[in-house]
Design a protein around this motif. Structure first.
Motif, PDB file in Angstrom:
ATOM      1  N   TYR A  74       0.852  -1.192   0.000  1.00 46.30           N
ATOM      2  CA  TYR A  74       0.000   0.000   0.000  1.00 46.30           C
ATOM      3  C   TYR A  74       0.885   1.238   0.000  1.00 46.30           C
ATOM      4  O   TYR A  74       2.019   1.198   0.485  1.00 46.30           O
ATOM      5  CB  TYR A  74      -0.866   0.075   1.262  1.00 46.30           C
ATOM      6  CG  TYR A  74      -1.953  -0.945   1.355  1.00 46.30           C
ATOM      7  CD1 TYR A  74      -3.010  -0.942   0.451  1.00 46.30           C
ATOM      8  CD2 TYR A  74      -1.950  -1.900   2.362  1.00 46.30           C
ATOM      9  CE1 TYR A  74      -4.029  -1.881   0.550  1.00 46.30           C
ATOM     10  CE2 TYR A  74      -2.959  -2.839   2.471  1.00 46.30           C
ATOM     11  CZ  TYR A  74      -3.997  -2.823   1.554  1.00 46.30           C
ATOM     12  OH  TYR A  74      -4.992  -3.752   1.647  1.00 46.30           O
ATOM     13  N   TYR A  75       0.328   2.335  -0.508  1.00 41.57           N
ATOM     14  CA  TYR A  75       0.911   3.644  -0.252  1.00 41.57           C
ATOM     15  C   TYR A  75       0.370   4.076   1.096  1.00 41.57           C
ATOM     16  O   TYR A  75      -0.838   4.263   1.246  1.00 41.57           O
ATOM     17  CB  TYR A  75       0.510   4.636  -1.332  1.00 41.57           C
ATOM     18  CG  TYR A  75       1.105   4.294  -2.676  1.00 41.57           C
ATOM     19  CD1 TYR A  75       2.347   4.805  -3.049  1.00 41.57           C
ATOM     20  CD2 TYR A  75       0.434   3.437  -3.553  1.00 41.57           C
ATOM     21  CE1 TYR A  75       2.906   4.470  -4.267  1.00 41.57           C
ATOM     22  CE2 TYR A  75       0.997   3.090  -4.772  1.00 41.57           C
ATOM     23  CZ  TYR A  75       2.225   3.612  -5.117  1.00 41.57           C
ATOM     24  OH  TYR A  75       2.781   3.267  -6.322  1.00 41.57           O
ATOM     25  N   VAL A  76       1.253   4.160   2.069  1.00 38.47           N
ATOM     26  CA  VAL A  76       0.824   4.482   3.426  1.00 38.47           C
ATOM     27  C   VAL A  76       1.220   5.927   3.714  1.00 38.47           C
ATOM     28  O   VAL A  76       2.370   6.327   3.516  1.00 38.47           O
ATOM     29  CB  VAL A  76       1.468   3.531   4.453  1.00 38.47           C
ATOM     30  CG1 VAL A  76       0.972   3.835   5.850  1.00 38.47           C
ATOM     31  CG2 VAL A  76       1.169   2.085   4.094  1.00 38.47           C
ATOM     32  N   GLN A  77       0.239   6.697   4.147  1.00 37.27           N
ATOM     33  CA  GLN A  77       0.459   8.124   4.366  1.00 37.27           C
ATOM     34  C   GLN A  77       0.048   8.519   5.775  1.00 37.27           C
ATOM     35  O   GLN A  77      -1.013   8.110   6.264  1.00 37.27           O
ATOM     36  CB  GLN A  77      -0.382   8.915   3.364  1.00 37.27           C
ATOM     37  CG  GLN A  77      -0.184  10.420   3.481  1.00 37.27           C
ATOM     38  CD  GLN A  77      -0.947  11.193   2.425  1.00 37.27           C
ATOM     39  OE1 GLN A  77      -1.994  10.748   1.956  1.00 37.27           O
ATOM     40  NE2 GLN A  77      -0.424  12.337   2.049  1.00 37.27           N
ATOM     41  N   ALA A  99      -4.137   4.179   4.020  1.00 36.70           N
ATOM     42  CA  ALA A  99      -3.533   3.252   3.069  1.00 36.70           C
ATOM     43  C   ALA A  99      -4.256   3.373   1.734  1.00 36.70           C
ATOM     44  O   ALA A  99      -5.493   3.374   1.683  1.00 36.70           O
ATOM     45  CB  ALA A  99      -3.638   1.821   3.587  1.00 36.70           C
ATOM     46  N   PHE A 100      -3.474   3.533   0.663  1.00 32.94           N
ATOM     47  CA  PHE A 100      -4.022   3.671  -0.693  1.00 32.94           C
ATOM     48  C   PHE A 100      -3.434   2.583  -1.591  1.00 32.94           C
ATOM     49  O   PHE A 100      -2.283   2.172  -1.391  1.00 32.94           O
ATOM     50  CB  PHE A 100      -3.625   5.015  -1.311  1.00 32.94           C
ATOM     51  CG  PHE A 100      -4.144   6.225  -0.599  1.00 32.94           C
ATOM     52  CD1 PHE A 100      -3.449   6.777   0.469  1.00 32.94           C
ATOM     53  CD2 PHE A 100      -5.328   6.835  -0.994  1.00 32.94           C
ATOM     54  CE1 PHE A 100      -3.912   7.907   1.127  1.00 32.94           C
ATOM     55  CE2 PHE A 100      -5.808   7.975  -0.348  1.00 32.94           C
ATOM     56  CZ  PHE A 100      -5.097   8.508   0.717  1.00 32.94           C
ATOM     57  N   THR A 101      -4.205   2.187  -2.609  1.00 38.24           N
ATOM     58  CA  THR A 101      -3.632   1.259  -3.583  1.00 38.24           C
ATOM     59  C   THR A 101      -2.882   2.019  -4.674  1.00 38.24           C
ATOM     60  O   THR A 101      -2.035   1.455  -5.360  1.00 38.24           O
ATOM     61  CB  THR A 101      -4.713   0.380  -4.231  1.00 38.24           C
ATOM     62  OG1 THR A 101      -5.723   1.239  -4.753  1.00 38.24           O
ATOM     63  CG2 THR A 101      -5.321  -0.574  -3.226  1.00 38.24           C
ATOM     64  N   LYS A 102      -3.222   3.324  -4.851  1.00 35.45           N
ATOM     65  CA  LYS A 102      -2.494   4.147  -5.827  1.00 35.45           C
ATOM     66  C   LYS A 102      -1.876   5.343  -5.129  1.00 35.45           C
ATOM     67  O   LYS A 102      -2.395   5.792  -4.103  1.00 35.45           O
ATOM     68  CB  LYS A 102      -3.441   4.608  -6.931  1.00 35.45           C
ATOM     69  CG  LYS A 102      -3.862   3.456  -7.791  1.00 35.45           C
ATOM     70  CD  LYS A 102      -4.632   3.920  -8.991  1.00 35.45           C
ATOM     71  CE  LYS A 102      -4.986   2.726  -9.853  1.00 35.45           C
ATOM     72  NZ  LYS A 102      -6.274   2.898 -10.533  1.00 35.45           N
ATOM     73  N   ASN A 103      -0.803   5.846  -5.705  1.00 35.15           N
ATOM     74  CA  ASN A 103      -0.073   6.955  -5.080  1.00 35.15           C
ATOM     75  C   ASN A 103      -0.934   8.219  -5.038  1.00 35.15           C
ATOM     76  O   ASN A 103      -1.224   8.804  -6.085  1.00 35.15           O
ATOM     77  CB  ASN A 103       1.207   7.208  -5.867  1.00 35.15           C
ATOM     78  CG  ASN A 103       2.116   8.195  -5.178  1.00 35.15           C
ATOM     79  OD1 ASN A 103       1.693   8.927  -4.280  1.00 35.15           O
ATOM     80  ND2 ASN A 103       3.366   8.223  -5.599  1.00 35.15           N
ATOM     81  N   PRO A 104      -1.336   8.678  -3.855  1.00 32.24           N
ATOM     82  CA  PRO A 104      -2.185   9.859  -3.780  1.00 32.24           C
ATOM     83  C   PRO A 104      -1.450  11.146  -4.146  1.00 32.24           C
ATOM     84  O   PRO A 104      -2.090  12.188  -4.286  1.00 32.24           O
ATOM     85  CB  PRO A 104      -2.635   9.879  -2.308  1.00 32.24           C
ATOM     86  CG  PRO A 104      -1.631   9.087  -1.576  1.00 32.24           C
ATOM     87  CD  PRO A 104      -1.058   8.091  -2.553  1.00 32.24           C
ATOM     88  N   ASN A 105      -0.122  11.076  -4.328  1.00 28.56           N
ATOM     89  CA  ASN A 105       0.634  12.257  -4.779  1.00 28.56           C
ATOM     90  C   ASN A 105       0.589  12.426  -6.293  1.00 28.56           C
ATOM     91  O   ASN A 105       0.974  13.460  -6.802  1.00 28.56           O
ATOM     92  CB  ASN A 105       2.108  12.145  -4.362  1.00 28.56           C
ATOM     93  CG  ASN A 105       2.323  12.614  -2.939  1.00 28.56           C
ATOM     94  OD1 ASN A 105       1.414  13.161  -2.310  1.00 28.56           O
ATOM     95  ND2 ASN A 105       3.512  12.392  -2.423  1.00 28.56           N
ATOM     96  N   LYS A 106       0.130  11.397  -6.991  1.00 26.99           N
ATOM     97  CA  LYS A 106       0.050  11.474  -8.452  1.00 26.99           C
ATOM     98  C   LYS A 106      -1.260  12.136  -8.848  1.00 26.99           C
ATOM     99  O   LYS A 106      -2.310  11.852  -8.264  1.00 26.99           O
ATOM    100  CB  LYS A 106       0.109  10.062  -9.057  1.00 26.99           C
ATOM    101  CG  LYS A 106       1.488   9.429  -8.993  1.00 26.99           C
ATOM    102  CD  LYS A 106       2.247   9.674 -10.300  1.00 26.99           C
ATOM    103  CE  LYS A 106       3.736   9.479 -10.162  1.00 26.99           C
ATOM    104  NZ  LYS A 106       4.081   8.065  -9.947  1.00 26.99           N
TER     105      LYS A 106
END
Ligand code: I3P
Length: 106
Positions: free
Chosen positions: A26-29, A37-44
């Motif tokens: 996960y992308y963990v923020q 936790a995200f499956t895709k990069n929330p910075n994109k």
């Protein structure tokens, strides 16, 4: 800071062993007092509006070095108050220590 990390849910509540205990990426923020936790990069740009797979409050959460878990390096154990317990891998020892410090101060 966002890490693309391996996450394992050990307990789904403080007393219930998780059904699915496999490691997942996960992308963990950490954002304010929340961990997401995200499956895709929330910075994109493309995925910035994607909803997190889960969000938990860091209020009264407990975080430790998972020194008993020997199959991965730089693992933290995160216990959410009245919620699940996770193992999360960090890329380096420095990142691990920084995350522990930020979670403790969240
Ligand atoms: C889990 C998966 C995990 C393993 C876990 C298994 O099976 O093999 O990798 O954790 O063992 O339950 P499944 O994919 O069917 O959910 P480890 O990698 O830490 O061994 P566990 O239940 O003993 O934690």
């Amino acid at each position: 800071k966002i890490f693309y990390s391996k996450v394992k849910c050990e307990l789904s509540t403080p007393s219930i062993r998780a059904n699915s205990r496999s490691w997942r990426y996960y992308y963990v923020q950490l954002l304010g007092t929340k961990i997401m936790a995200f499956t895709k990069n929330p910075n994109k740009k493309k995925s910035k509006n994607a909803l997190p797979v889960w969000t938990h409050s860091m209020d009264r959460a407990e975080v430790t070095v998972a020194s008993d878990y020997l199959k991965e390096r730089y693992v933290i154990r995160l216990r959410i108050e009245d919620g699940p317990q996770f193992l999360i891998t960090m890329p380096t020892e420095k990142d691990r220590n920084e995350w522990i410090a930020s979670i403790e101060s969240a």
